[in-house]
Scaffold this active site. Structure first.
Site, PDB file in Angstrom:
ATOM      1  N   THR A  11      44.580  11.832-109.236  1.00 28.81           N
ATOM      2  CA  THR A  11      43.778  10.898-110.035  1.00 28.81           C
ATOM      3  C   THR A  11      44.613   9.808-110.697  1.00 28.81           C
ATOM      4  O   THR A  11      44.068   8.843-111.237  1.00 28.81           O
ATOM      5  CB  THR A  11      43.003  11.671-111.128  1.00 28.81           C
ATOM      6  OG1 THR A  11      43.931  12.547-111.786  1.00 28.81           O
ATOM      7  CG2 THR A  11      41.873  12.487-110.537  1.00 28.81           C
ATOM      8  N   SER A  39      40.384  17.582-115.162  1.00 31.56           N
ATOM      9  CA  SER A  39      39.688  17.066-113.981  1.00 31.56           C
ATOM     10  C   SER A  39      39.372  18.148-112.961  1.00 31.56           C
ATOM     11  O   SER A  39      38.536  17.936-112.073  1.00 31.56           O
ATOM     12  CB  SER A  39      40.543  16.005-113.275  1.00 31.56           C
ATOM     13  OG  SER A  39      41.218  15.181-114.187  1.00 31.56           O
ATOM     14  N   ARG A 107      66.122  14.206-108.875  1.00 31.72           N
ATOM     15  CA  ARG A 107      66.506  13.091-107.986  1.00 31.72           C
ATOM     16  C   ARG A 107      68.025  13.020-107.793  1.00 31.72           C
ATOM     17  O   ARG A 107      68.496  12.521-106.775  1.00 31.72           O
ATOM     18  CB  ARG A 107      66.023  11.748-108.565  1.00 31.72           C
ATOM     19  CG  ARG A 107      64.554  11.455-108.311  1.00 31.72           C
ATOM     20  CD  ARG A 107      64.283  10.000-108.613  1.00 31.72           C
ATOM     21  NE  ARG A 107      62.860   9.685-108.647  1.00 31.72           N
ATOM     22  CZ  ARG A 107      62.289   8.923-109.585  1.00 31.72           C
ATOM     23  NH1 ARG A 107      63.023   8.400-110.556  1.00 31.72           N
ATOM     24  NH2 ARG A 107      61.012   8.664-109.535  1.00 31.72           N
ATOM     25  N   CYS A 146      60.993   3.377-108.976  1.00 36.34           N
ATOM     26  CA  CYS A 146      60.368   2.191-108.378  1.00 36.34           C
ATOM     27  C   CYS A 146      61.312   0.974-108.294  1.00 36.34           C
ATOM     28  O   CYS A 146      61.390   0.311-107.257  1.00 36.34           O
ATOM     29  CB  CYS A 146      59.086   1.842-109.132  1.00 36.34           C
ATOM     30  SG  CYS A 146      59.191   2.071-110.903  1.00 36.34           S
ATOM     31  N   GLN A 173      59.061  -5.473-115.325  1.00 41.89           N
ATOM     32  CA  GLN A 173      58.302  -4.410-114.673  1.00 41.89           C
ATOM     33  C   GLN A 173      56.832  -4.389-115.091  1.00 41.89           C
ATOM     34  O   GLN A 173      56.494  -4.562-116.259  1.00 41.89           O
ATOM     35  CB  GLN A 173      58.961  -3.056-114.977  1.00 41.89           C
ATOM     36  CG  GLN A 173      60.379  -2.989-114.438  1.00 41.89           C
ATOM     37  CD  GLN A 173      61.082  -1.660-114.676  1.00 41.89           C
ATOM     38  OE1 GLN A 173      62.242  -1.662-115.051  1.00 41.89           O
ATOM     39  NE2 GLN A 173      60.421  -0.540-114.454  1.00 41.89           N
ATOM     40  N   SER A 176      51.472  -1.121-114.537  1.00 40.87           N
ATOM     41  CA  SER A 176      51.061   0.052-113.762  1.00 40.87           C
ATOM     42  C   SER A 176      52.212   1.044-113.591  1.00 40.87           C
ATOM     43  O   SER A 176      51.976   2.214-113.301  1.00 40.87           O
ATOM     44  CB  SER A 176      50.534  -0.370-112.388  1.00 40.87           C
ATOM     45  OG  SER A 176      51.520  -1.115-111.704  1.00 40.87           O
ATOM     46  N   GLU A 199      64.819   4.433-117.969  1.00 43.74           N
ATOM     47  CA  GLU A 199      64.761   3.641-116.735  1.00 43.74           C
ATOM     48  C   GLU A 199      66.148   3.109-116.308  1.00 43.74           C
ATOM     49  O   GLU A 199      66.481   3.117-115.130  1.00 43.74           O
ATOM     50  CB  GLU A 199      63.799   2.470-116.946  1.00 43.74           C
ATOM     51  CG  GLU A 199      63.399   1.743-115.686  1.00 43.74           C
ATOM     52  CD  GLU A 199      62.329   2.473-114.883  1.00 43.74           C
ATOM     53  OE1 GLU A 199      61.977   3.615-115.223  1.00 43.74           O
ATOM     54  OE2 GLU A 199      61.861   1.895-113.890  1.00 43.74           O
ATOM     55  N   ARG A 232      59.366  -4.249-119.796  1.00 44.70           N
ATOM     56  CA  ARG A 232      57.962  -4.202-119.361  1.00 44.70           C
ATOM     57  C   ARG A 232      57.312  -5.541-119.685  1.00 44.70           C
ATOM     58  O   ARG A 232      57.449  -6.056-120.817  1.00 44.70           O
ATOM     59  CB  ARG A 232      57.239  -3.080-120.117  1.00 44.70           C
ATOM     60  CG  ARG A 232      55.863  -2.785-119.609  1.00 44.70           C
ATOM     61  CD  ARG A 232      55.824  -1.975-118.327  1.00 44.70           C
ATOM     62  NE  ARG A 232      56.324  -0.621-118.473  1.00 44.70           N
ATOM     63  CZ  ARG A 232      56.693   0.145-117.449  1.00 44.70           C
ATOM     64  NH1 ARG A 232      56.637  -0.321-116.210  1.00 44.70           N
ATOM     65  NH2 ARG A 232      57.141   1.366-117.647  1.00 44.70           N
ATOM     66  N   HIS A 239      57.025  -5.212-109.462  1.00 40.55           N
ATOM     67  CA  HIS A 239      58.218  -5.299-110.314  1.00 40.55           C
ATOM     68  C   HIS A 239      59.101  -6.439-109.806  1.00 40.55           C
ATOM     69  O   HIS A 239      59.387  -6.536-108.604  1.00 40.55           O
ATOM     70  CB  HIS A 239      59.023  -4.010-110.245  1.00 40.55           C
ATOM     71  CG  HIS A 239      58.400  -2.838-110.953  1.00 40.55           C
ATOM     72  ND1 HIS A 239      57.296  -2.934-111.766  1.00 40.55           N
ATOM     73  CD2 HIS A 239      58.775  -1.529-110.969  1.00 40.55           C
ATOM     74  CE1 HIS A 239      57.010  -1.726-112.257  1.00 40.55           C
ATOM     75  NE2 HIS A 239      57.885  -0.864-111.781  1.00 40.55           N
TER      76      HIS A 239
HETATM   77  N1  LIG Z   1      53.344   4.200-111.679  1.00 39.74           N
HETATM   78  C1  LIG Z   1      54.382   3.850-110.951  1.00 39.74           C
HETATM   79  O1  LIG Z   1      54.567   2.658-110.607  1.00 39.74           O
HETATM   80  C2  LIG Z   1      55.384   4.874-110.515  1.00 39.74           C
HETATM   81  C3  LIG Z   1      56.407   4.466-109.663  1.00 39.74           C
HETATM   82  C4  LIG Z   1      57.344   5.390-109.232  1.00 39.74           C
HETATM   83  C5  LIG Z   1      57.254   6.703-109.633  1.00 39.74           C
HETATM   84  N2  LIG Z   1      56.279   7.089-110.479  1.00 39.74           N
HETATM   85  C6  LIG Z   1      56.224   8.518-110.844  1.00 39.74           C
HETATM   86  O2  LIG Z   1      55.082   9.069-110.175  1.00 39.74           O
HETATM   87  C7  LIG Z   1      54.499  10.106-110.971  1.00 39.74           C
HETATM   88  C8  LIG Z   1      53.028   9.750-111.230  1.00 39.74           C
HETATM   89  O3  LIG Z   1      52.969   8.527-111.939  1.00 39.74           O
HETATM   90  P1  LIG Z   1      51.597   7.798-112.274  1.00 39.74           P
HETATM   91  O4  LIG Z   1      51.992   6.462-112.740  1.00 39.74           O
HETATM   92  O5  LIG Z   1      50.662   7.943-111.134  1.00 39.74           O
HETATM   93  O6  LIG Z   1      51.061   8.703-113.512  1.00 39.74           O
HETATM   94  P2  LIG Z   1      49.583   8.854-114.059  1.00 39.74           P
HETATM   95  O7  LIG Z   1      48.764   7.678-113.699  1.00 39.74           O
HETATM   96  O8  LIG Z   1      49.726   9.201-115.493  1.00 39.74           O
HETATM   97  O9  LIG Z   1      49.016  10.148-113.272  1.00 39.74           O
HETATM   98  C9  LIG Z   1      49.441  11.463-113.546  1.00 39.74           C
HETATM   99  C10 LIG Z   1      48.690  12.456-112.663  1.00 39.74           C
HETATM  100  O10 LIG Z   1      49.160  13.787-112.960  1.00 39.74           O
HETATM  101  C11 LIG Z   1      48.032  14.619-113.299  1.00 39.74           C
HETATM  102  N3  LIG Z   1      48.449  15.628-114.280  1.00 39.74           N
HETATM  103  C12 LIG Z   1      48.815  15.420-115.578  1.00 39.74           C
HETATM  104  N4  LIG Z   1      49.124  16.599-116.172  1.00 39.74           N
HETATM  105  C13 LIG Z   1      48.948  17.568-115.225  1.00 39.74           C
HETATM  106  C14 LIG Z   1      49.098  18.963-115.204  1.00 39.74           C
HETATM  107  N5  LIG Z   1      49.500  19.636-116.298  1.00 39.74           N
HETATM  108  N6  LIG Z   1      48.829  19.633-114.048  1.00 39.74           N
HETATM  109  C15 LIG Z   1      48.418  18.978-112.938  1.00 39.74           C
HETATM  110  N7  LIG Z   1      48.261  17.627-112.898  1.00 39.74           N
HETATM  111  C16 LIG Z   1      48.515  16.939-114.019  1.00 39.74           C
HETATM  112  C17 LIG Z   1      46.996  13.665-113.855  1.00 39.74           C
HETATM  113  O11 LIG Z   1      45.709  14.267-113.776  1.00 39.74           O
HETATM  114  P3  LIG Z   1      44.508  13.880-114.816  1.00 39.74           P
HETATM  115  O12 LIG Z   1      43.921  12.604-114.317  1.00 39.74           O
HETATM  116  O13 LIG Z   1      43.579  15.039-114.682  1.00 39.74           O
HETATM  117  O14 LIG Z   1      45.140  13.762-116.171  1.00 39.74           O
HETATM  118  C18 LIG Z   1      47.174  12.487-112.897  1.00 39.74           C
HETATM  119  O15 LIG Z   1      46.544  12.771-111.666  1.00 39.74           O
HETATM  120  C19 LIG Z   1      55.355  10.180-112.251  1.00 39.74           C
HETATM  121  O16 LIG Z   1      56.346  11.172-112.077  1.00 39.74           O
HETATM  122  C20 LIG Z   1      55.990   8.795-112.326  1.00 39.74           C
HETATM  123  O17 LIG Z   1      57.192   8.777-113.035  1.00 39.74           O
HETATM  124  C21 LIG Z   1      55.326   6.212-110.921  1.00 39.74           C
END
Ligand SMILES: NC(=O)c1ccc[n+]([C@@H]2O[C@H](COP(=O)([O-])OP(=O)(O)OC[C@H]3O[C@@H](n4cnc5c(N)ncnc54)[C@H](OP(=O)(O)O)[C@@H]3O)[C@@H](O)[C@H]2O)c1
Length: 346
Positions: A11, A39, A107, A146, A173, A176, A199, A232, A239
């Protein structure tokens, strides 16, 4: 036959990108999705706050979100935050799952491949050592941070042709990058935030690992000096990075452009991976490009421009842009999985 895939954290912003890419993927079939307790048990189409530009795929709308993965799948894509991922991903690898993860934990582990396939596909071979050392039947592979993914791809042909011993970066950056609920509008509208927790160290260390060498004891970081300042800015996606590189050979901007434009990604181009862009680095010659709004549509390709001499440093400077949730996360995760398939690892 398509391989069965699961997305953890489906999600979130990265999870949504994964769902979108996998729903039309020729090699993978999305069969299971997870999210947090709030969820789980709900249909995806009802639980998700869909924010990306492609429509929510019909094939996924009725899938029910689980809190933890129980299905038998061939590959798991993780978009969990690092604190949740730390336990979940290791348990899955122990149980035999092949996990490709966007989370930052592990990582820098020398037996965990941190892959940007056009740059260091060969590091995937470290999985043999990982399995021996941890005793896992499954595996954990990581997508770089990223900014690191965008930066290392842009630098790769320059690194190969001229050698690089110092890289200075200043980033701009997108919002999102902080996740779906990362930044309130009151903090970022009309504003720049000059700090992103953790970061700068990620960009510095991960760049050294990606350009590092696979040795018997695992992946050893190279000695390039990297220094980053991360910020940011009020951009939704994409980015931007101002890059300054000291080179080990004398050159000029025209030669650098030639090196980038003739970059062949030898290691992976023969595999015909569906998510690999034909041209992974696009050079723009206009003085005012790349720009996030105009150039993030390139998705998996990084766009570079303003390539010019840096006399103070003895090298070059340029501006790079990449899509943070595609090249910087979900797209690269899928490309890594394709590489694993091509190498008969799953
Ligand atoms: N955003 C970027 O540009 C980006 C780039 C590179 C790497 N990342 C990495 O990718 C990962 C996800 O980032 P995001 O930006 O997509 O984060 P996000 O939008 O906050 O999404 C987090 C996801 O994890 C779920 N979640 C949270 N707590 C949980 C739990 N206890 N058990 C199971 N699921 C859980 C959430 O579900 P709910 O909706 O139910 O809360 C949601 O689906 C992170 O490690 C981040 O550092 C992000």
């Amino acid at each position: 036959m398509r391989r069965r895939a699961a997305v953890l954290g489906a999600t979130g912003i990265v999870g949504q990108r994964l769902v979108s890419i996998l729903s039309r993927h020729p090699w993978f079939e999305l069969v299971a999705i997870t999210a947090s307790e709030k969820s789980s048990g709900r249909k995806y189409g009802e639980a998700v706050n869909w924010v990306i530009e492609d429509p929510i795929p019909e094939s996924v709308k009725d899938l029910v979100l689980q809190q933890s993965l129980t299905d038998d799948v061939d590959i798991v894509f993780s978009a969990l935050s690092a604190d949740v991922a730390a336990e979940v991903e290791v348990n899955l690898a122990r149980k035999g799952y092949f996990v490709v993860s966007n989370a930052s934990n592990m990582r820098l582990d020398s037996t965990v491949p941190l892959l940007n396939p056009e740059v260091n596909a060969g590091h995937i071979e470290v999985l043999e050592l990982q399995r021996k050392l941890y005793g896992w039947e499954g595996a954990i592979l990581k997508v770089p941070n990223c900014v690191t993914a965008i930066l290392t791809l842009a630098l790769k042909p320059i690194f190969d042709e001229f050698g690089v011993d110092l890289v200075v970066v200043s980033t701009m950056q997108a919002i999102s990058g902080a996740g779906l609920s990362g930044l309130p509008a009151m903090s970022i509208q009309d504003n720049i935030i000059p700090h992103i927790e953790g970061e700068e160290a990620k960009v510095e260390n991960e760049t050294r690992k990606i350009f590092g060498k696979l040795e018997q004891r695992g992946i050893v970081q190279c000695s390039i000096n990297v220094t980053a300042s991360c910020h940011r800015v009020p951009v939704l996606e994409g980015h931007s990075i101002a890059v300054f590189a000291r080179l080990m050979k004398n050159t000029d901007p025209d030669e650098v452009i030639r090196a980038i434009e003739s970059f062949k990604t030898n290691e992976i181009r023969n595999f015909g991976l569906p998510t690999a862009p034909k041209k992974p680095i696009i050079v723009r010659r206009e003085v005012d490009r790349p720009q996030p709004r105009l150039d993030r549509k390139e998705g998996m390709a990084v766009v570079v421009g303003r390539i010019r001499e840096d006399r103070a440093l003895g090298g070059i400077k340029f501006f790079a842009l990449g899509h943070n949730t595609i090249r910087g996360a979900a797209g690269t995760a899928v490309l890594i999985a394709e590489l694993a398939v091509a190498k008969n690892l799953l």
